[in-house]
Enzyme design. Structure first.
Site, PDB file in Angstrom:
ATOM      1  N   GLU A 189     -41.873 -23.486  28.258  1.00 47.07           N
ATOM      2  CA  GLU A 189     -42.642 -22.540  29.075  1.00 47.07           C
ATOM      3  C   GLU A 189     -44.141 -22.600  28.789  1.00 47.07           C
ATOM      4  OE1 GLU A 189     -39.858 -21.807  27.474  1.00 47.07           O
ATOM      5  OE2 GLU A 189     -38.466 -20.782  28.833  1.00 47.07           O
ATOM      6  N   PHE A 196     -30.086  -8.058  25.184  1.00 41.64           N
ATOM      7  CA  PHE A 196     -30.161  -9.505  24.988  1.00 41.64           C
ATOM      8  C   PHE A 196     -31.391 -10.060  25.714  1.00 41.64           C
ATOM      9  CE2 PHE A 196     -28.964 -13.862  26.398  1.00 41.64           C
ATOM     10  CZ  PHE A 196     -29.063 -14.446  25.142  1.00 41.64           C
ATOM     11  N   GLN A 197     -32.189 -10.820  25.022  1.00 45.56           N
ATOM     12  CA  GLN A 197     -33.414 -11.433  25.552  1.00 45.56           C
ATOM     13  C   GLN A 197     -34.402 -10.419  26.102  1.00 45.56           C
ATOM     14  OE1 GLN A 197     -32.199 -14.816  28.027  1.00 45.56           O
ATOM     15  NE2 GLN A 197     -32.319 -16.074  26.172  1.00 45.56           N
ATOM     16  N   LYS A 257     -34.274  -7.665  36.200  1.00 43.29           N
ATOM     17  CA  LYS A 257     -33.281  -8.411  36.967  1.00 43.29           C
ATOM     18  C   LYS A 257     -32.689  -7.596  38.126  1.00 43.29           C
ATOM     19  CE  LYS A 257     -29.326 -11.454  36.527  1.00 43.29           C
ATOM     20  NZ  LYS A 257     -28.406 -12.159  35.622  1.00 43.29           N
ATOM     21  N   MET A 260     -60.444 -33.229  13.382  1.00 40.99           N
ATOM     22  CA  MET A 260     -61.466 -32.188  13.303  1.00 40.99           C
ATOM     23  C   MET A 260     -61.305 -31.377  12.021  1.00 40.99           C
ATOM     24  SD  MET A 260     -64.139 -31.149  14.621  1.00 40.99           S
ATOM     25  CE  MET A 260     -64.458 -31.326  16.376  1.00 40.99           C
TER      26      MET A 260
HETATM   27  C1  TPP Z   1     -52.291 -24.829  18.424  1.00 37.03           C
HETATM   28  C2  TPP Z   1     -53.381 -25.170  17.485  1.00 37.03           C
HETATM   29  N1  TPP Z   1     -53.133 -25.236  16.144  1.00 37.03           N
HETATM   30  C3  TPP Z   1     -54.124 -25.554  15.278  1.00 37.03           C
HETATM   31  C4  TPP Z   1     -55.389 -25.799  15.719  1.00 37.03           C
HETATM   32  C5  TPP Z   1     -56.496 -26.134  14.735  1.00 37.03           C
HETATM   33  N2  TPP Z   1     -57.038 -27.476  14.979  1.00 37.03           N
HETATM   34  C6  TPP Z   1     -58.176 -27.685  15.667  1.00 37.03           C
HETATM   35  S1  TPP Z   1     -58.526 -29.300  15.857  1.00 37.03           S
HETATM   36  C7  TPP Z   1     -57.169 -29.773  14.986  1.00 37.03           C
HETATM   37  C8  TPP Z   1     -56.864 -31.219  14.757  1.00 37.03           C
HETATM   38  C9  TPP Z   1     -56.472 -31.927  15.990  1.00 37.03           C
HETATM   39  O1  TPP Z   1     -56.007 -33.204  15.635  1.00 37.03           O
HETATM   40  P1  TPP Z   1     -55.786 -34.337  16.715  1.00 37.03           P
HETATM   41  O2  TPP Z   1     -55.082 -33.785  17.890  1.00 37.03           O
HETATM   42  O3  TPP Z   1     -55.167 -35.505  16.064  1.00 37.03           O
HETATM   43  O4  TPP Z   1     -57.250 -34.661  17.197  1.00 37.03           O
HETATM   44  P2  TPP Z   1     -58.507 -35.301  16.434  1.00 37.03           P
HETATM   45  O5  TPP Z   1     -59.318 -34.151  15.906  1.00 37.03           O
HETATM   46  O6  TPP Z   1     -58.003 -36.186  15.368  1.00 37.03           O
HETATM   47  O7  TPP Z   1     -59.219 -36.016  17.518  1.00 37.03           O
HETATM   48  C10 TPP Z   1     -56.455 -28.657  14.543  1.00 37.03           C
HETATM   49  C11 TPP Z   1     -55.249 -28.689  13.720  1.00 37.03           C
HETATM   50  C12 TPP Z   1     -55.620 -25.691  17.110  1.00 37.03           C
HETATM   51  N3  TPP Z   1     -56.820 -25.863  17.644  1.00 37.03           N
HETATM   52  N4  TPP Z   1     -54.605 -25.404  17.962  1.00 37.03           N
END
Ligand code: TPP
Lengths: 156, 564
Positions: free
Chosen positions: B50, B112-113, B162, B477
């Site tokens: 979803e 439920f749900q 529902k 990042m």
């Molecule tokens: C759902 C979610 N969880 C954690 C983060 C924190 N976060 C920001 S950037 C990042 C790393 C992303 O890694 P990747 O997709 O491999 O991209 P890269 O930075 O290596 O280009 C994380 C964990 C986020 N933005 N969103």
């Protein structure tokens, strides 16, 4: 605001989500039963009050909002307070206090007087602060409601 | 004739002009699914989770400007949708999300749900509704679309028990609704607009700073004309890219944490700042105390609450960006309007000097693929005309920096919430809206795994998006911050056991390409983009420890950039 389930929680949720402070909040239906009137007392810098006003206005359930402190207005709060009165002297003292603060004794028992007081919040504070040796058994305050002075009204 | 709530639901969507709906079935919405089955006007797309339904609808909305529509079941269906709802909320994207609910007689019984969907979503929607009476169903749906798409747009949730979908009522879809408590402004205050224009005429070092509001309000044309007439430099936020053509020389690049040297120094040194449909986000302003220290600020926004929220504004203008820009244009075209041309020439000289630093240069002569180069090549191979979605991380910033968007609604990313997992489902929604367009999802090997199951949906509906993974083996990042601010202690930012993405893509019935040499990048991209009938999943093995520059560390001023 719209007299609908959920409207109150939108307001309360807004305050908690944005870290604003609610000092008191009262809400009840108006003569138009589809609307409720809420009076909310809060505090903050001018900038915070401005944000609170704007954020509240953004809520779809809020029909109209007015900062009462921007104009001349009247404020009232209701307090019910149960005081322990175990002897004649204490009973006399409480009656005297009630007189001075224009309160009314609305219930009595062997051990207690229950008083009703209305006024500004500071008047109610002053009453409680002046009780001296009289013991407060229980105290309920309604929160503040307000209305503008003169012909000014909050209309849609 | 009386029809069921489920049938009313479908008729409402039809009358609202909804051509596609993203969703996932479950107990509470079975009557609705049955009604959908018995018609062919509203097309339903079955996702695999979803969250992806909400992102797909969101991508559709961002690309088309029409509201995205979602249908999920109660309980876990609704909670799974929440991340996507919050994502749309922070970027002001119009969505209408329908959640099934347990029958009214069971509400509050821990049935439920059952979850309190209205309660759970309240802080991350523009508004939400629980429909308790079948007589209110059609009007509520009308209201939901109206609220979602007017004023500052946003997601609206409609929770439908529902039993309401089984009850019968006459169908009537109101042509219009009005809410006494909801009256978004459109026109800006003309006196304020005059004040603003006067200030702009006097400016010696002006800056235009524009955001997602320009894109949302379809005000690109007006913005472009105004900017050209004024000859002011213009910078855009991450959400605003494409509103003004990035290849034009008045454009000084994105601003903010990973903005260009010239954009951020332009902001820091300007004397008149014109903020248009932008909200002074902390990733833009850096340290508020040090923000635009010498500027008088004009702020145009549809949402009064955005004005003077973070930064005190000198000339606030509440109104639709487009309407206000139109009014400004009239004044600026008038014969009495003149800018300070001598001062502007000086200012441009200064800006060109900053620009000559070439802050986005990088060295691509080594044996490993530089991620920036992949984006640059993609830009060239697609003639700058692709729809580009992204996930969140370094790749997102490189996409924003190196793909030059000349048109609005082509750059689609989760700016406000920063939701990893957004890119691929969003691309799905875009491709559905524009079946013949090139839709590229620039992602990281971390983010792509957050909604990788959608490869299956892409197959089912034959949506030929192109996935471009900048695979650095790190949550890049996060690693970059750890390198800069935690002495290179790479806590949990390295992912072991990555799948073989090529085989994975193939197992879903797609094509996969792994690219490891810089000299292969362009050829591989050309090959992939020429494939029109299927998904190509491209796994670019890139420099592991490349960083995004420039960077303003959190809490620093806009003039305190780390350049390389
Ligand atoms: C759902 C979610 N969880 C954690 C983060 C924190 N976060 C920001 S950037 C990042 C790393 C992303 O890694 P990747 O997709 O491999 O991209 P890269 O930075 O290596 O280009 C994380 C964990 C986020 N933005 N969103």
């Amino acid at each position: 605001m719209e007299n609908e389930a959920g409207a109150l929680s939108r307001v309360a949720g807004l305050f908690s989500a944005r870290g604003y402070n609610i000092e008191s909040l009262t809400v009840a239906p108006t003569i138009d039963p589809s609307l409720s009137r809420m009076t909310l007392v809060t505090s903050g810098t001018e900038q915070i009050i401005e944000q609170i006003t704007k954020q509240l206005n953004k809520l779809v359930d809020i029909v109209r909002l007015q900062d009462m402190t921007e104009g001349e207005h009247l404020e009232r709060e209701l307090m019910l307070v149960k005081l322990r009165v175990s002897n004649h002297q204490e009973r006399e003292e409480v009656k005297r206090f009630a007189d001075i603060f224009r309160g009314r004794i609305i219930d009595v028992s062997d051990l207690s007087y229950t008083l009703e007081l209305t006024g500004s919040s500071s008047k109610l504070d002053a009453f409680v602060g002046n009780l001296g040796n009289i013991q407060v058994m229980e105290l309920v305050r309604s929160g503040v409601i307000g209305i503008a002075r003169g012909d000014k009204i909050l209309n849609l | 004739m009386e029809i069921t709530g489920a049938e009313i639901f479908v008729r409402c969507l039809e009358d609202e002009g909804v051509d596609c709906l993203f969703g996932y079935p479950g107990g509470a919405v079975l009557h609705i699914y049955d009604a959908l089955y018995r018609q062919d006007k509203v097309k339903h797309f079955l996702v695999r989770h979803e969250q992806a339904a909400t992102h797909a609808a969101d991508g559709y909305a961002r690309a088309t400007g029409k509201p995205g529509v979602v249908l999920v079941t109660s309980g876990p269906g609704a909670t799974n949708a929440v991340t996507g709802i919050a994502t749309a909320h922070l970027d002001s994207i119009p969505l209408v999300v329908f959640t099934g609910q347990v029958p009214t007689s069971l509400i509050g019984n821990d049935a439920f749900q059952e979850v309190d969907s209205v309660g759970i979503t309240r802080p991350c929607v523009k508004h939400n509704f629980l429909v308790k009476d079948i007589k209110d169903l059609a009007t509520t749906i009308k209201k939901a679309f109206y609220v979602a798409t007017t004023g500052r747009p946003g997601p609206v949730v409609v929770d439908i028990p529902k039993d309401v979908t089984a009850q019968r009522a006459e169908y009537h879809y109101p042509a219009e609704v009005s809410l006494r408590s909801y009256n978004p402004v459109v026109k800006g205050h003309i006196g304020q607009i005059r004040r603003a224009v006067k200030l702009m005429a006097q400016a010696k070092r002006p800056m235009l700073y524009t955001g997602g509001g320009v894109v949302l309000d379809n005000a690109s044309e007006e913005l472009t004309e105004l900017t050209r007439l004024l000859n002011f430099p213009i910078t855009e936020t991450l959400m605003g890219l494409g509103a003004y053509p990035a290849t034009d020389k008045q454009f000084v690049g994105m601003l903010g944490m990973h903005g260009t040297y010239e954009a951020n120094l332009g902001m820091h040194n300007c004397d008149v700042l014109v903020a248009i449909g932008a909200r002074f986000d902390d990733r833009v302003t850096g340290n508020i105390e040090k923000f635009c220290p010498t500027a008088k600020i004009i702020h145009i926004d549809i949402d009064p609450a955005s004005i003077s929220k973070n930064v005190k504004v000198d000339v606030p203008i509440v109104g639709s960006v487009r309407a206000v820009l139109k009014d400004m244009l009239k004044l600026v075209r008038g014969s009495s309007f003149k800018t300070d041309e001598a001062a502007l020439a000086e200012w441009w000289k200064q800006i060109e000097e900053w620009r000559s630093m070439d802050c986005l240069k990088y060295d691509s002569s080594g044996p490993v693929i530089k991620p920036q180069m992949v984006v640059e090549k993609l830009y060239q191979v697609t003639n700058g005309e692709a729809f580009v979605t992204s996930d969140v991380g370094q790749h997102q910033m490189w996409a924003a920096q190196y793909y030059k968007f000349d048109q609005p609604r082509r750059w689609i990313n989760s700016g406000g919430l920063g939701t990893m997992g957004f890119g691929m489902p969003a691309a799905m929604g875009v491709q559905l809206a524009y079946p013949d367009a090139t839709v590229a999802c620039i992602t990281g090997e971390g983010s792509i795994q957050m909604n990788i199951q959608e490869l299956s949906t892409l197959k089912q509906y034959g949506l030929p998006i192109k996935v471009i993974t900048l695979n650095n083996g790190y949550l890049g990042m996060v690693r970059q911050w750890q390198e800069f601010f935690y002495d290179k202690r790479y806590a949990m930012s390295y992912m072991e056991s990555l799948p073989d993405f090529v085989k994975l893509a193939e197992s879903y019935g797609h094509a996969g390409i792994r690219v490891e040499k810089p000299s292969d990048v362009e050829g591989a991209l050309k090959e992939a983009m020429s494939v029109r009938d299927r998904v190509v999943f491209m796994d670019f093995i890139t420099d592991k420890e490349e960083n995004v520059y420039p960077m303003i560390p959190a809490g620093a001023g806009q003039n305190e950039m780390i350049l390389v």
